[in-house]
Design a protein around this motif. Structure first.
Motif, PDB file in Angstrom:
ATOM      1  N   ILE A  67       2.920 -10.467   1.906  1.00 42.30           N
ATOM      2  CA  ILE A  67       2.564  -9.065   2.154  1.00 42.30           C
ATOM      3  C   ILE A  67       3.270  -8.218   1.102  1.00 42.30           C
ATOM      4  N   CYS A  68       2.489  -7.417   0.389  1.00 43.42           N
ATOM      5  CA  CYS A  68       3.011  -6.653  -0.750  1.00 43.42           C
ATOM      6  C   CYS A  68       3.265  -5.206  -0.344  1.00 43.42           C
ATOM      7  N   THR A  69       4.293  -4.586  -0.963  1.00 44.40           N
ATOM      8  CA  THR A  69       4.572  -3.173  -0.680  1.00 44.40           C
ATOM      9  C   THR A  69       3.695  -2.259  -1.539  1.00 44.40           C
ATOM     10  N   ARG A  70       2.921  -2.835  -2.457  1.00 47.84           N
ATOM     11  CA  ARG A  70       2.036  -2.012  -3.291  1.00 47.84           C
ATOM     12  C   ARG A  70       0.577  -2.289  -2.918  1.00 47.84           C
ATOM     13  N   SER A  71      -0.297  -1.405  -3.362  1.00 50.14           N
ATOM     14  CA  SER A  71      -1.699  -1.516  -2.947  1.00 50.14           C
ATOM     15  C   SER A  71      -2.622  -1.415  -4.159  1.00 50.14           C
ATOM     16  N   GLY A  80       1.346  -3.962   3.116  1.00 50.26           N
ATOM     17  CA  GLY A  80       1.903  -3.534   4.400  1.00 50.26           C
ATOM     18  C   GLY A  80       3.411  -3.655   4.405  1.00 50.26           C
ATOM     19  N   LYS A  81       3.976  -3.809   5.613  1.00 51.59           N
ATOM     20  CA  LYS A  81       5.429  -3.952   5.741  1.00 51.59           C
ATOM     21  C   LYS A  81       5.757  -5.438   5.698  1.00 51.59           C
ATOM     22  N   PRO A  82       6.423  -5.888   4.653  1.00 48.67           N
ATOM     23  CA  PRO A  82       6.689  -7.325   4.521  1.00 48.67           C
ATOM     24  C   PRO A  82       7.668  -7.820   5.587  1.00 48.67           C
ATOM     25  N   LEU A  83       7.643  -9.123   5.805  1.00 47.79           N
ATOM     26  CA  LEU A  83       8.594  -9.754   6.719  1.00 47.79           C
ATOM     27  C   LEU A  83       9.955  -9.867   6.025  1.00 47.79           C
ATOM     28  N   ASP A  84      10.982 -10.198   6.799  1.00 50.13           N
ATOM     29  CA  ASP A  84      12.305 -10.386   6.207  1.00 50.13           C
ATOM     30  C   ASP A  84      12.266 -11.515   5.177  1.00 50.13           C
ATOM     31  N   VAL A  85      13.165 -11.443   4.217  1.00 51.67           N
ATOM     32  CA  VAL A  85      13.254 -12.496   3.191  1.00 51.67           C
ATOM     33  C   VAL A  85      13.646 -13.816   3.856  1.00 51.67           C
TER      34      VAL A  85
END
Length: 288
Positions: A67-71, A80-85
Protein backbone atom coordinates in the motif's frame (compact mmCIF):
# COMPACT_ATOMS: atom_id res chain seq x y z
CA UNK A 1 4.81 11.85 -31.14
CA UNK A 2 2.76 15.06 -31.39
CA UNK A 3 0.67 15.84 -28.35
CA UNK A 4 -2.59 14.28 -29.53
CA UNK A 5 -5.51 13.53 -27.27
CA UNK A 6 -7.05 10.36 -28.60
CA UNK A 7 -9.96 8.16 -27.68
CA UNK A 8 -9.15 6.27 -24.47
CA UNK A 9 -10.16 3.00 -26.09
CA UNK A 10 -7.27 3.19 -28.56
CA UNK A 11 -6.75 -0.29 -29.98
CA UNK A 12 -3.48 -1.91 -28.98
CA UNK A 13 -1.27 -2.27 -32.06
CA UNK A 14 0.17 -5.65 -33.00
CA UNK A 15 3.62 -4.82 -31.60
CA UNK A 16 2.18 -4.61 -28.07
CA UNK A 17 1.07 -8.24 -28.06
CA UNK A 18 2.88 -10.27 -25.46
CA UNK A 19 4.19 -13.80 -25.87
CA UNK A 20 2.97 -16.18 -23.18
CA UNK A 21 5.79 -17.11 -20.80
CA UNK A 22 7.29 -20.55 -21.37
CA UNK A 23 10.48 -22.46 -20.67
CA UNK A 24 11.85 -24.74 -17.99
CA UNK A 25 13.28 -21.95 -15.77
CA UNK A 26 10.02 -20.03 -15.88
CA UNK A 27 7.95 -23.09 -14.95
CA UNK A 28 10.25 -23.98 -12.05
CA UNK A 29 10.14 -20.44 -10.66
CA UNK A 30 6.37 -20.27 -11.08
CA UNK A 31 6.00 -23.45 -9.01
CA UNK A 32 8.25 -22.07 -6.23
CA UNK A 33 6.47 -18.70 -6.16
CA UNK A 34 3.08 -20.38 -5.85
CA UNK A 35 4.23 -22.94 -3.29
CA UNK A 36 5.90 -20.46 -0.93
CA UNK A 37 3.57 -17.50 -1.67
CA UNK A 38 6.52 -15.34 -2.69
CA UNK A 39 5.68 -11.75 -3.61
CA UNK A 40 7.19 -10.66 -6.93
CA UNK A 41 6.19 -7.44 -8.66
CA UNK A 42 6.62 -9.42 -11.91
CA UNK A 43 3.32 -11.14 -11.13
CA UNK A 44 1.46 -8.44 -9.21
CA UNK A 45 2.39 -5.89 -11.89
CA UNK A 46 1.40 -8.27 -14.73
CA UNK A 47 4.70 -7.57 -16.44
CA UNK A 48 4.85 -8.49 -20.14
CA UNK A 49 8.46 -9.70 -19.85
CA UNK A 50 8.05 -12.06 -16.90
CA UNK A 51 8.82 -15.21 -18.89
CA UNK A 52 11.95 -13.78 -20.48
CA UNK A 53 13.33 -12.31 -17.23
CA UNK A 54 12.61 -15.38 -15.12
CA UNK A 55 14.22 -17.46 -17.84
CA UNK A 56 17.37 -15.32 -17.38
CA UNK A 57 17.25 -15.72 -13.59
CA UNK A 58 16.09 -12.15 -12.90
CA UNK A 59 13.07 -11.20 -10.77
CA UNK A 60 11.71 -8.09 -9.03
CA UNK A 61 10.57 -7.99 -5.40
CA UNK A 62 8.57 -5.24 -3.71
CA UNK A 63 9.30 -4.37 -0.09
CA UNK A 64 7.63 -2.21 2.58
CA UNK A 65 4.18 -3.66 1.96
CA UNK A 66 1.83 -3.21 -0.98
CA UNK A 67 0.00 0.00 0.00
CA UNK A 68 1.56 3.26 -1.18
CA UNK A 69 1.27 6.71 0.42
CA UNK A 70 1.26 8.29 -3.05
CA UNK A 71 -1.39 8.13 -5.75
CA UNK A 72 0.39 8.27 -9.10
CA UNK A 73 -1.97 8.24 -12.08
CA UNK A 74 -0.13 5.45 -13.91
CA UNK A 75 0.53 2.91 -11.17
CA UNK A 76 -1.52 -0.16 -10.28
CA UNK A 77 -0.34 -0.33 -6.64
CA UNK A 78 -3.01 0.44 -4.02
CA UNK A 79 -2.96 3.84 -2.29
CA UNK A 80 -3.90 4.36 1.36
CA UNK A 81 -2.63 4.02 4.92
CA UNK A 82 0.15 1.43 4.86
CA UNK A 83 0.52 -1.30 7.47
CA UNK A 84 3.32 -1.22 10.03
CA UNK A 85 6.79 -2.09 8.75
CA UNK A 86 7.48 -5.81 8.87
CA UNK A 87 11.07 -6.09 10.12
CA UNK A 88 11.16 -9.79 9.11
CA UNK A 89 10.73 -8.76 5.49
CA UNK A 90 14.45 -8.40 4.58
CA UNK A 91 15.05 -11.99 5.70
CA UNK A 92 11.96 -13.27 3.87
CA UNK A 93 12.89 -11.53 0.61
CA UNK A 94 16.49 -12.78 0.85
CA UNK A 95 15.29 -16.35 1.45
CA UNK A 96 12.92 -16.10 -1.51
CA UNK A 97 15.83 -14.98 -3.72
CA UNK A 98 17.97 -17.88 -2.54
CA UNK A 99 15.12 -20.38 -2.97
CA UNK A 100 14.40 -19.14 -6.49
CA UNK A 101 18.16 -19.22 -7.31
CA UNK A 102 17.88 -15.64 -8.58
CA UNK A 103 21.12 -14.47 -10.20
CA UNK A 104 20.10 -10.81 -10.34
CA UNK A 105 17.41 -9.35 -8.08
CA UNK A 106 15.64 -6.05 -8.59
CA UNK A 107 14.24 -4.63 -5.35
CA UNK A 108 11.60 -1.92 -5.39
CA UNK A 109 9.12 -0.49 -2.90
CA UNK A 110 6.04 1.58 -2.38
CA UNK A 111 6.57 5.16 -1.19
CA UNK A 112 6.49 5.40 2.61
CA UNK A 113 6.13 9.12 3.26
CA UNK A 114 4.42 8.12 6.53
CA UNK A 115 7.72 6.91 8.04
CA UNK A 116 10.36 9.15 9.57
CA UNK A 117 13.11 7.40 7.59
CA UNK A 118 10.85 6.96 4.50
CA UNK A 119 11.61 3.24 4.69
CA UNK A 120 15.32 3.69 3.98
CA UNK A 121 16.47 1.65 7.01
CA UNK A 122 14.49 -1.42 5.91
CA UNK A 123 15.80 -0.87 2.38
CA UNK A 124 19.40 -1.06 3.60
CA UNK A 125 18.64 -4.08 5.79
CA UNK A 126 17.13 -5.89 2.80
CA UNK A 127 20.26 -5.36 0.68
CA UNK A 128 22.40 -6.61 3.58
CA UNK A 129 20.16 -9.65 4.10
CA UNK A 130 20.42 -10.63 0.41
CA UNK A 131 24.22 -10.25 0.54
CA UNK A 132 24.32 -12.52 3.62
CA UNK A 133 21.82 -15.22 2.54
CA UNK A 134 22.36 -15.25 -1.23
CA UNK A 135 25.88 -13.85 -1.68
CA UNK A 136 26.07 -14.81 -5.37
CA UNK A 137 23.10 -12.59 -6.28
CA UNK A 138 23.70 -9.13 -7.74
CA UNK A 139 21.18 -6.38 -7.03
CA UNK A 140 19.46 -3.35 -8.46
CA UNK A 141 17.50 -1.17 -6.03
CA UNK A 142 14.71 0.84 -7.68
CA UNK A 143 14.12 3.46 -5.00
CA UNK A 144 11.53 6.16 -4.32
CA UNK A 145 12.73 9.77 -4.11
CA UNK A 146 12.80 9.71 -0.24
CA UNK A 147 11.57 13.33 -0.66
CA UNK A 148 15.12 14.15 -1.78
CA UNK A 149 16.48 13.83 1.79
CA UNK A 150 20.13 12.89 1.35
CA UNK A 151 20.64 11.06 4.66
CA UNK A 152 18.01 8.51 3.54
CA UNK A 153 19.60 8.17 0.10
CA UNK A 154 23.02 7.72 1.77
CA UNK A 155 21.78 4.56 3.51
CA UNK A 156 21.40 2.94 0.09
CA UNK A 157 24.72 4.21 -1.25
CA UNK A 158 26.44 2.88 1.88
CA UNK A 159 25.24 -0.72 1.32
CA UNK A 160 26.42 -0.48 -2.32
CA UNK A 161 23.97 -2.43 -4.50
CA UNK A 162 25.40 -2.91 -8.00
CA UNK A 163 22.79 -0.50 -9.47
CA UNK A 164 20.61 2.16 -7.85
CA UNK A 165 17.73 3.32 -10.01
CA UNK A 166 15.04 5.94 -9.58
CA UNK A 167 12.46 6.42 -12.32
CA UNK A 168 11.68 9.82 -13.85
CA UNK A 169 8.58 8.19 -15.44
CA UNK A 170 7.58 11.15 -17.66
CA UNK A 171 8.47 14.57 -19.07
CA UNK A 172 8.51 17.74 -16.97
CA UNK A 173 5.15 19.14 -18.15
CA UNK A 174 3.26 15.95 -17.30
CA UNK A 175 4.96 15.16 -13.98
CA UNK A 176 2.31 16.78 -11.79
CA UNK A 177 -0.50 14.86 -13.49
CA UNK A 178 1.33 11.53 -13.78
CA UNK A 179 3.30 11.48 -10.49
CA UNK A 180 1.07 13.60 -8.32
CA UNK A 181 3.30 13.99 -5.23
CA UNK A 182 6.62 13.90 -7.11
CA UNK A 183 8.71 16.66 -8.69
CA UNK A 184 10.69 16.46 -11.92
CA UNK A 185 13.67 18.46 -10.62
CA UNK A 186 13.72 16.56 -7.32
CA UNK A 187 13.99 13.23 -9.15
CA UNK A 188 16.82 14.59 -11.28
CA UNK A 189 18.53 15.82 -8.10
CA UNK A 190 18.24 12.35 -6.54
CA UNK A 191 19.89 10.77 -9.59
CA UNK A 192 22.62 13.41 -9.66
CA UNK A 193 23.25 13.05 -5.92
CA UNK A 194 23.59 9.26 -6.15
CA UNK A 195 26.54 9.68 -8.51
CA UNK A 196 28.09 12.46 -6.42
CA UNK A 197 27.79 10.26 -3.32
CA UNK A 198 29.85 7.57 -5.03
CA UNK A 199 27.26 5.15 -6.47
CA UNK A 200 28.96 3.29 -9.33
CA UNK A 201 25.95 2.62 -11.60
CA UNK A 202 22.73 4.66 -11.76
CA UNK A 203 19.64 4.14 -13.87
CA UNK A 204 16.21 5.61 -14.67
CA UNK A 205 13.11 4.80 -16.71
CA UNK A 206 10.60 6.83 -18.74
CA UNK A 207 7.15 5.76 -20.00
CA UNK A 208 5.84 7.15 -23.29
CA UNK A 209 2.35 7.57 -24.67
CA UNK A 210 0.91 9.86 -21.98
CA UNK A 211 0.65 12.91 -24.24
CA UNK A 212 4.27 14.07 -24.35
CA UNK A 213 5.74 15.64 -27.48
CA UNK A 214 8.86 14.33 -29.19
CA UNK A 215 10.84 17.44 -28.26
CA UNK A 216 9.88 16.97 -24.62
CA UNK A 217 11.18 13.40 -24.71
CA UNK A 218 14.48 14.52 -26.26
CA UNK A 219 14.79 17.20 -23.54
CA UNK A 220 14.06 14.67 -20.78
CA UNK A 221 16.70 12.27 -22.13
CA UNK A 222 19.22 15.14 -22.20
CA UNK A 223 18.32 16.21 -18.65
CA UNK A 224 18.84 12.63 -17.45
CA UNK A 225 22.21 12.35 -19.17
CA UNK A 226 23.25 15.67 -17.65
CA UNK A 227 22.58 14.12 -14.24
CA UNK A 228 25.32 11.55 -15.11
CA UNK A 229 22.90 8.61 -15.27
CA UNK A 230 24.43 5.47 -16.80
CA UNK A 231 21.35 3.49 -17.90
CA UNK A 232 18.01 4.62 -19.36
CA UNK A 233 14.94 2.56 -20.23
CA UNK A 234 12.17 3.86 -22.53
CA UNK A 235 8.91 1.93 -22.86
CA UNK A 236 5.24 2.27 -23.74
CA UNK A 237 2.80 3.24 -20.98
CA UNK A 238 -0.08 0.76 -20.68
CA UNK A 239 -3.15 1.62 -18.61
CA UNK A 240 -3.43 -0.79 -15.63
CA UNK A 241 -7.19 -0.20 -15.09
CA UNK A 242 -9.91 2.15 -16.38
CA UNK A 243 -9.36 4.36 -13.29
CA UNK A 244 -5.80 5.13 -14.39
CA UNK A 245 -4.57 7.65 -16.92
CA UNK A 246 -5.54 6.70 -20.48
CA UNK A 247 -3.01 5.88 -23.18
CA UNK A 248 -2.96 8.92 -25.47
CA UNK A 249 -0.87 7.25 -28.13
CA UNK A 250 1.02 4.06 -28.98
CA UNK A 251 4.58 4.96 -29.95
CA UNK A 252 5.82 2.95 -32.93
CA UNK A 253 8.87 0.64 -32.73
CA UNK A 254 10.58 2.95 -35.26
CA UNK A 255 10.14 5.94 -32.95
CA UNK A 256 11.53 3.93 -30.04
CA UNK A 257 14.55 3.09 -32.24
CA UNK A 258 15.07 6.78 -33.00
CA UNK A 259 14.88 7.74 -29.31
CA UNK A 260 17.23 4.88 -28.41
CA UNK A 261 19.78 6.06 -30.97
CA UNK A 262 19.50 9.62 -29.64
CA UNK A 263 20.20 8.38 -26.09
CA UNK A 264 23.16 6.22 -27.18
CA UNK A 265 24.69 9.18 -28.97
CA UNK A 266 24.54 11.15 -25.72
CA UNK A 267 26.77 8.53 -24.10
CA UNK A 268 24.55 6.36 -21.89
CA UNK A 269 26.25 3.08 -21.00
CA UNK A 270 23.06 1.06 -21.62
CA UNK A 271 19.84 2.01 -23.43
CA UNK A 272 16.68 -0.11 -23.60
CA UNK A 273 14.11 1.46 -25.91
CA UNK A 274 11.13 -0.47 -27.28
CA UNK A 275 7.38 -0.75 -26.64
CA UNK A 276 7.40 -3.56 -24.08
CA UNK A 277 10.45 -2.36 -22.13
CA UNK A 278 9.83 -2.00 -18.39
CA UNK A 279 12.39 -0.52 -16.00
CA UNK A 280 13.71 -3.96 -14.95
CA UNK A 281 13.96 -5.29 -18.52
CA UNK A 282 17.41 -6.81 -19.19
CA UNK A 283 18.36 -5.57 -15.70
CA UNK A 284 21.01 -8.27 -15.39
CA UNK A 285 22.96 -6.59 -18.25
CA UNK A 286 22.98 -3.16 -16.62
CA UNK A 287 25.48 -4.03 -13.91
CA UNK A 288 28.40 -4.37 -16.34
Amino acid sequence: MEDLIQNTTVQKPKWIRVKLPTGKNYRELRTLVDKYKLNTICQSGSCPNMGECWGEGTATFMILGNICTRSCGFCGVKTGKPLDVNWDEPEKVARSIKLMKIKHAVLTSVDRDDLKDMGSILWAETVNAVRRISPGTTMETLIPDFQGITKHIDRLVDVAPEVISHNMETVKRLTREVRIQAKYERSLDVLRYLKEAGQRRTKTGVMLGLGETKDEVFQTIEDIRNANVDVITLGQYLQPTKKHLPVKRFITPEEFDELGDFARNLGFRHVESSPLVRSSYHAEKHIH
